[in-house]
Design a protein around this motif. Sequence first.
Motif, PDB file in Angstrom:
ATOM      1  N   VAL A 186     -72.760   4.330 -57.322  1.00 46.27           N
ATOM      2  CA  VAL A 186     -72.219   4.990 -58.512  1.00 46.27           C
ATOM      3  C   VAL A 186     -73.007   4.666 -59.776  1.00 46.27           C
ATOM      4  N   SER A 187     -73.462   3.423 -59.913  1.00 42.41           N
ATOM      5  CA  SER A 187     -73.984   2.969 -61.202  1.00 42.41           C
ATOM      6  C   SER A 187     -75.466   2.646 -61.247  1.00 42.41           C
ATOM      7  N   ASP A 188     -76.071   2.226 -60.117  1.00 40.19           N
ATOM      8  CA  ASP A 188     -77.431   1.702 -60.219  1.00 40.19           C
ATOM      9  C   ASP A 188     -78.109   1.686 -58.846  1.00 40.19           C
ATOM     10  N   TYR A 189     -78.977   2.651 -58.609  1.00 37.93           N
ATOM     11  CA  TYR A 189     -79.667   2.745 -57.316  1.00 37.93           C
ATOM     12  C   TYR A 189     -80.523   1.509 -57.053  1.00 37.93           C
ATOM     13  N   SER A 190     -81.152   0.960 -58.087  1.00 38.56           N
ATOM     14  CA  SER A 190     -82.005  -0.213 -57.887  1.00 38.56           C
ATOM     15  C   SER A 190     -81.185  -1.407 -57.396  1.00 38.56           C
ATOM     16  N   PHE A 191     -79.926  -1.479 -57.828  1.00 37.18           N
ATOM     17  CA  PHE A 191     -79.049  -2.553 -57.363  1.00 37.18           C
ATOM     18  C   PHE A 191     -78.737  -2.366 -55.882  1.00 37.18           C
ATOM     19  N   LEU A 192     -78.514  -1.122 -55.452  1.00 34.77           N
ATOM     20  CA  LEU A 192     -78.257  -0.847 -54.041  1.00 34.77           C
ATOM     21  C   LEU A 192     -79.461  -1.278 -53.201  1.00 34.77           C
ATOM     22  N   LYS A 193     -80.650  -0.994 -53.682  1.00 33.83           N
ATOM     23  CA  LYS A 193     -81.851  -1.382 -52.948  1.00 33.83           C
ATOM     24  C   LYS A 193     -81.999  -2.906 -52.894  1.00 33.83           C
ATOM     25  N   SER A 194     -81.570  -3.587 -53.942  1.00 35.72           N
ATOM     26  CA  SER A 194     -81.638  -5.053 -53.937  1.00 35.72           C
ATOM     27  C   SER A 194     -80.660  -5.654 -52.919  1.00 35.72           C
ATOM     28  N   LEU A 195     -79.502  -5.013 -52.740  1.00 32.74           N
ATOM     29  CA  LEU A 195     -78.554  -5.466 -51.714  1.00 32.74           C
ATOM     30  C   LEU A 195     -79.181  -5.336 -50.329  1.00 32.74           C
ATOM     31  N   TYR A 196     -79.884  -4.232 -50.112  1.00 35.61           N
ATOM     32  CA  TYR A 196     -80.558  -3.995 -48.827  1.00 35.61           C
ATOM     33  C   TYR A 196     -81.587  -5.099 -48.554  1.00 35.61           C
ATOM     34  N   ARG A 197     -82.304  -5.489 -49.607  1.00 34.16           N
ATOM     35  CA  ARG A 197     -83.326  -6.536 -49.438  1.00 34.16           C
ATOM     36  C   ARG A 197     -82.688  -7.918 -49.244  1.00 34.16           C
ATOM     37  N   ASN A 198     -81.614  -8.200 -49.977  1.00 33.49           N
ATOM     38  CA  ASN A 198     -80.999  -9.535 -49.943  1.00 33.49           C
ATOM     39  C   ASN A 198     -80.170  -9.780 -48.694  1.00 33.49           C
ATOM     40  N   PHE A 199     -79.617  -8.697 -48.118  1.00 36.87           N
ATOM     41  CA  PHE A 199     -78.743  -8.856 -46.953  1.00 36.87           C
ATOM     42  C   PHE A 199     -79.220  -7.946 -45.817  1.00 36.87           C
ATOM     43  N   PRO A 200     -80.371  -8.260 -45.228  1.00 39.13           N
ATOM     44  CA  PRO A 200     -80.920  -7.387 -44.180  1.00 39.13           C
ATOM     45  C   PRO A 200     -80.145  -7.473 -42.865  1.00 39.13           C
ATOM     46  N   THR A 201     -79.439  -8.593 -42.632  1.00 41.39           N
ATOM     47  CA  THR A 201     -78.720  -8.786 -41.372  1.00 41.39           C
ATOM     48  C   THR A 201     -77.333  -9.370 -41.650  1.00 41.39           C
ATOM     49  N   ARG A 202     -76.505  -9.339 -40.623  1.00 42.49           N
ATOM     50  CA  ARG A 202     -75.162  -9.920 -40.726  1.00 42.49           C
ATOM     51  C   ARG A 202     -75.247 -11.426 -41.015  1.00 42.49           C
ATOM     52  N   GLU A 203     -76.205 -12.089 -40.369  1.00 34.71           N
ATOM     53  CA  GLU A 203     -76.369 -13.538 -40.574  1.00 34.71           C
ATOM     54  C   GLU A 203     -76.678 -13.843 -42.035  1.00 34.71           C
ATOM     55  N   ALA A 204     -77.564 -13.053 -42.633  1.00 39.07           N
ATOM     56  CA  ALA A 204     -77.923 -13.253 -44.041  1.00 39.07           C
ATOM     57  C   ALA A 204     -76.711 -13.021 -44.937  1.00 39.07           C
ATOM     58  N   LEU A 205     -75.904 -12.021 -44.589  1.00 41.89           N
ATOM     59  CA  LEU A 205     -74.718 -11.720 -45.387  1.00 41.89           C
ATOM     60  C   LEU A 205     -73.731 -12.880 -45.354  1.00 41.89           C
ATOM     61  N   LEU A 206     -73.478 -13.426 -44.159  1.00 37.32           N
ATOM     62  CA  LEU A 206     -72.464 -14.474 -44.027  1.00 37.32           C
ATOM     63  C   LEU A 206     -72.938 -15.822 -44.564  1.00 37.32           C
ATOM     64  N   GLN A 207     -74.245 -16.019 -44.593  1.00 37.82           N
ATOM     65  CA  GLN A 207     -74.780 -17.306 -45.036  1.00 37.82           C
ATOM     66  C   GLN A 207     -74.892 -17.416 -46.555  1.00 37.82           C
TER      67      GLN A 207
END
Length: 350
Positions: A186-207
Amino acid sequence: MEVTYQNNQARTQIIYGETVASMLRKKNLENKQILFCGNQRYYDLYAEKLRQFVPKTSSHDWFIIPNNRYCNTMVNFQELIYFLDRFSRQKETLFLGIGNEGVIELLGFVYHVTTFQAELCFLPVSLRSFAQSLSFVDQIVSDKNLMTVMEIKEAPQSILFDHTLADQQTTGKMVDLLTLIRCGVVSDYSFLKSLYRNFPTREALLQHSFSAFSQTLIDYYQSDSEQLREFGKVFEKAFFQTEKGSLLSNSMKTMFGLLFELGWNVTTSNLHFNFKNFMIWLVRLGFPIVVPKGISLSDYGQQVIALAREEPLLGLEQIGRIGTKKIPTQKELLRTFEAYQKIVTEIRGE
């Protein structure tokens, strides 16, 4: 960290980056009657810990409600009003909500309509309940179909957000990520892309901790609160009106609501966005993307259209930028669901 947050003309004080214990120690709780309103889960976890912060000059009581997201029902609203009969109207009162989005909405609504000399304070336990507390909009919903019965706008005097409570969850952390994804859409496409980079896998998300996103969420909600609250909501609510919609949990209804509204925008507006790669990312994170066979997408689409006539959808000009409000057509939704099912089939290799 303490910041003043403003949503339209209303303001509140937000404290984050500290533990609940340190934040409550700073609060003046002397000579008050304190109402703790919370989900059963958080009563079990924190009732004893919170009691130690109540001075001898003050009294406290708990109103406990179910753990489900939509606990802000008419029945719970009426029961909380009756429960308040045991409190004095002459004594200074603190309404303190600790729990999910439903707790935030229920207590905010009750505070708005009662005549107590009171202060309203929220202790959200997840990013999504933190986001709800930033919206300043509280609803009471029907017990039967969860449609909105009443709605008010009310700002709490303070919001105390301890991100460590959100970081302790597993499934909850995945649903919290949807709150951040919505901000990107809704607000910032660059932020969405940063989420993709920061949390590429489930393990990265949970850690990883979500602590770094507290100020980010505050900033996005300060500028786009209404749009963030609305995006995906009609598609989510339509599941409650669809036969066999109960096959989806509330969290899955939220996820598919976001996915289908995004997919509808991509399909009908030809947005520059690789929806398939986005879906592959969600699969890697562990999100279920298959709609249960018992749910008729044709019937579901009819419910979406009916609800959208009352609440038109937010059309995206592009990812990260809102356009004009629209009502989807049956043909558009058919194309959206066909495109979605095709992507699911390709991802699963069927």
